[in-house]
Write a protein that holds these residues in place. Sequence first.
Motif, mmCIF file in Angstrom:
data_model
loop_
_atom_site.group_PDB
_atom_site.id
_atom_site.type_symbol
_atom_site.label_atom_id
_atom_site.label_comp_id
_atom_site.label_asym_id
_atom_site.label_seq_id
_atom_site.Cartn_x
_atom_site.Cartn_y
_atom_site.Cartn_z
ATOM 1 N N GLN A 13 1.174 4.414 -0.195
ATOM 2 C CA GLN A 13 0.680 5.786 -0.065
ATOM 3 C C GLN A 13 1.884 6.632 0.355
ATOM 4 O OE1 GLN A 13 -0.226 9.090 0.087
ATOM 5 N NE2 GLN A 13 -0.146 8.760 2.292
ATOM 6 N N ARG A 29 0.865 -1.173 0.000
ATOM 7 C CA ARG A 29 0.000 0.000 0.000
ATOM 8 C C ARG A 29 0.906 1.228 0.000
ATOM 9 N NH1 ARG A 29 -3.157 -3.086 -1.401
ATOM 10 N NH2 ARG A 29 -5.213 -3.623 -0.558
ATOM 11 N N ASP A 82 -13.468 10.997 3.942
ATOM 12 C CA ASP A 82 -12.234 11.176 3.181
ATOM 13 C C ASP A 82 -11.051 11.418 4.116
ATOM 14 O OD1 ASP A 82 -13.640 10.853 0.851
ATOM 15 O OD2 ASP A 82 -13.638 12.981 0.307
ATOM 16 N N PHE A 107 -0.408 5.257 -4.001
ATOM 17 C CA PHE A 107 -1.677 4.556 -3.762
ATOM 18 C C PHE A 107 -2.689 5.598 -3.285
ATOM 19 C CE2 PHE A 107 -4.342 2.550 -0.414
ATOM 20 C CZ PHE A 107 -5.090 1.718 -1.235
ATOM 21 N N TYR A 108 -3.700 5.861 -4.101
ATOM 22 C CA TYR A 108 -4.694 6.887 -3.794
ATOM 23 C C TYR A 108 -5.928 6.250 -3.165
ATOM 24 C CZ TYR A 108 -1.792 9.812 -6.784
ATOM 25 O OH TYR A 108 -0.733 10.510 -7.329
ATOM 26 N N THR A 109 -6.337 6.794 -2.028
ATOM 27 C CA THR A 109 -7.480 6.216 -1.322
ATOM 28 C C THR A 109 -8.805 6.823 -1.745
ATOM 29 O OG1 THR A 109 -7.091 7.784 0.487
ATOM 30 C CG2 THR A 109 -6.123 5.595 0.703
ATOM 31 N N LEU A 168 -9.920 8.048 5.403
ATOM 32 C CA LEU A 168 -9.230 7.247 4.394
ATOM 33 C C LEU A 168 -7.842 7.810 4.090
ATOM 34 C CD1 LEU A 168 -12.229 6.617 1.964
ATOM 35 C CD2 LEU A 168 -11.071 4.909 3.396
ATOM 36 N N LEU A 169 -7.734 9.127 4.044
ATOM 37 C CA LEU A 169 -6.449 9.750 3.739
ATOM 38 C C LEU A 169 -5.479 9.629 4.909
ATOM 39 C CD1 LEU A 169 -7.857 12.932 1.973
ATOM 40 C CD2 LEU A 169 -6.613 11.070 0.865
ATOM 41 N N LYS A 222 -5.394 7.267 7.153
ATOM 42 C CA LYS A 222 -5.061 5.873 7.466
ATOM 43 C C LYS A 222 -3.652 5.520 7.043
ATOM 44 C CE LYS A 222 -6.597 1.120 6.531
ATOM 45 N NZ LYS A 222 -7.623 0.283 5.882
ATOM 46 N N TYR A 223 -3.202 6.068 5.917
ATOM 47 C CA TYR A 223 -1.876 5.738 5.400
ATOM 48 C C TYR A 223 -0.903 6.906 5.541
ATOM 49 C CZ TYR A 223 -4.228 1.664 3.507
ATOM 50 O OH TYR A 223 -4.946 0.492 3.376
#
Length: 987
Positions: free
Chosen positions: A368, A366, A390, A641-643, A393-394, A396-397
């Motif tokens: 990111q 992953r 959003d 890696f774009y979430t 999700l952003l 998280k990584y």
Amino acid sequence: MSLTTEIETRLSNPPAMAVGSARPGTEPGYQLIRRNGAVTPFDPSKIAVALTKAFLAVEGSGAAASRRVHDIVADLTDQIVAALTRRVEAGRTFHIEDVQDQVELALMRSEHHKVARAYVLYREERARERARAANEAKATAVEPRLQMKDADGALVPLDEARLAAIIDEACAGLEGVAPEAILAETRRNLYDGISRDELALAPILAARTLVETEPDYAKVSARLLNDKLRREALSFVFGQAEEATQAEMAARYPSYFQAYVKAGIDHELLDPELAHFDLARLAGALRPERDLNFDYLGFQTLYDRYFLHVRGTRFELAQAFFMRVAMGVALREVDRDEKAIEFYNLLSSFRFMSSTPTLFNAGTRRSQLASCFLTTVSDDLDGIFKAIKDNALLAKYSGGLGNDWTPVRGLGAHIKGTNGESQGVVPFLKVANDTAIAVNQGGKRKGAVCAYLETWHVDIEEFLDLRKNTGDDRRRTHDMNTANWVPDLFMQRVEADGVWTLFSPDEVPDLHDLYGPAFREAYEAYEGKAARGEMHVFKQVRAVDLWRRMLTMLFETGHPWLTFKDPCNIRSPQGHVGVVHSSNLCTEITLNTSHDEVAVCNLGSVNLAAHVTADGLDREKLAATVKTAMRMLDNVIDINFYTIPEARRSNLRHRPVGLGLMGFQDALQTLRIPYGSDAAITFADESMEAISFHAIASSVDLAAERGRYSSFEGSLWSRGILPIDSVGLLAEARGVASEEGVFNRAATLDWEGLRQRVVTTGLRNSNTMAIAPTATISNICGVSQSIEPAYQNLFVKSNMSGDFTVVNAALVRDLKARGLWDEVMVSDLKYFDGSVGQIDRVPDDLKALYATAFEIDSAWLIEAAARRQKWIDQAQSLNLYIANPSGRKLDTLYRLAWQRGLKTTYYLRSRSATHVEKSTLKGTDGKLNAVSAVSAVLPSAAVAPAKAPIFVAEARSSGDATAGDVDLGNAWGKACAIDDPDCEACQ
């Protein structure tokens, strides 16, 4: 029995009934190593009993005294136990001396000097007695052979020969370190049946205790930790117990590296694509000797948070880590083996360092790799809660977030769907705050987000209060960062002592997207409508009153930060395709956002200290570094890696990157330039000009090779307007008749030639530069963070990996050269909290060169930042420091930042509660002069560097109250602490 004998006896033997025990009973899981090597359960009640009897011996045993002593002892015992358990490493054991050190420290910090003084003197005498007894017994005693517990629990002989060899190897090539001292301290903490992990930690902890006397012990500690890591990693990848010395690793690294890649893929941590590299070639390019370049703080941070592990077992060695990142960034290259080696050499030499998300995730499944994400929140429930999702999700990584909340309607605004009234933006900010805490990036670091609100929003006054510790907690966000998005018109109203009108954005929807003269025209039109009664929700305030409140809240809570809308937009290269609505988490990113574009920026920093010698800036080396760094940053965009799709769309369309710098003060000290000087401002100008020139030129080269970014046409770039040229646009918008003294536009390089290349060939990246805080990656490289002045020359730094003693090695070298580095100097540095300004025997030139952050007028920082800003297409994370603060000083400082055209500011810094530990001073005069309490802020006369220039006049009087009359009350110390382990900028 004397009171000091009582303390030692109680700490070494079982307790009697506790008179004032605050924490009775043993502390579960912790053990105490006595001086004879015996191990017994750690019992905090012994500390309480000993302290109680000691205080009663000094203060008497009356009823009032007993009650007072009970309270004091309870508090001190809690402090001591907390300090011990916080600092202890794996194994959960303390030595009796460690406990006594903490008792001593607690007594001194609490200013119980009579008890502490006697205790210090007594400990020294007892140490001499034990040494005499040991020497007398040495001739006849036979030292017992210790055993250690192997991984399977079996007892095997402790290999003292290897222990001594590893310590000798760790000290090799370093002057001023003594292997014998480390070995002696290590042996003091050994006991029969010690585990392998505890044995590995013992010499590390022993070396750490000596850092304050010689900075190179930080390198020794790092090398000893690396030995622990080698055993851990080699045993894991080869499936059997193995260990190796540093000297043996040159032969071991190639086979290890290939096994490491296989293990990482097998455990679903590494991208399987890494197996398709020429691993033998890459392994041959590894440079094991670069393991020796780390300081302990940097290496421990990598060990704790960056190196790959399986359920806590690290299997990634340092050079494999750098190569893994390089491979991950080189995945799409044509000759990816060659480029991976090029990228590896840049990273492992500390000339450039990628940002933390890239280091965390490059080469993994992953990947990111981006640092910053900027979003605009829509004014409806779907949009609001999509923005919060959003964020999760952003984050998280490992992404840092900046949210533009200005479009959300204000308190009291009409809601058409329910025919009700809005509760405003604050309740939704509370939800965003809690989301950031819940999504903590896999435990690597806290989720972090900054909310931005424009100064005309009707909820701005409640927004200012979000970080207060009083009031309705449902309308507070204690963890979220906040920032004001300030238009020029507001600052002009403050200077004119005018009226400022607050609106709800649903009634003034175009203000959000306007700036400069267009904003002024629309804003004044809305004020006219309000005056005619044509607006439903609005409020008028005195501009200077709101400004005063903004400064007061910034001072009291550290938030909201002050960032400036018009410079960010007027100088934005991308104004033809959107608007900059906010900055990011750390205020250095200024990119467009909208409902269908989430701005993304990819960061990395040049280590300026690695490109400077006493002769000046190595421009050829810097050009080569920037060229490779820009290629790495551009690669991140395609590999990332774009979430969420909005981030991917924006990043691929505009391809922004942010090349920054770190080690600025290290470079100044190499050049013998004090931070508070005209020469430092000149160097800031010239060094940033060189970075800017080569960053833009490298992006042109990439455009020639790979194609220009898709939204290039119509940009400032396409019109031949470079950052140095856009300074004129800001001056024009502000109506500045003469730029002399306001915006410096001097240049030294061939900008006309580069300008023609930009127009003809184009750029690969819409934005190229941004100076991030670099708090963690600068620790990895062992240099000062970003553009910051040094906090102290000797201090204890706290971050998520623990507490670390940090010493300015350059200062120590200078003091040694002048014969001034000794135990007395260490004592004085501790006493004066790492400042040389008040140490009489330090020469004035060194006092100026090594002045600390609170001894340098922040006006110097602003002037240096203004010189950099003219070269940068984005912004810079600029912290400001102020000693002996007042409202007038804050007013003058922040007006200066705006007047000089800075786009943003970051934290307002205060002194930290974390100070140098002063309890272990040896060889002093015995008077506790090195441990007396000192004021939280040194007097302004503590150092006498060059006088700061008077850049602006004092805040002008305007009626009965001016911005300079801000009442800070007793708030000092509530602004951002300089060394907060939970703070993004301190990480």
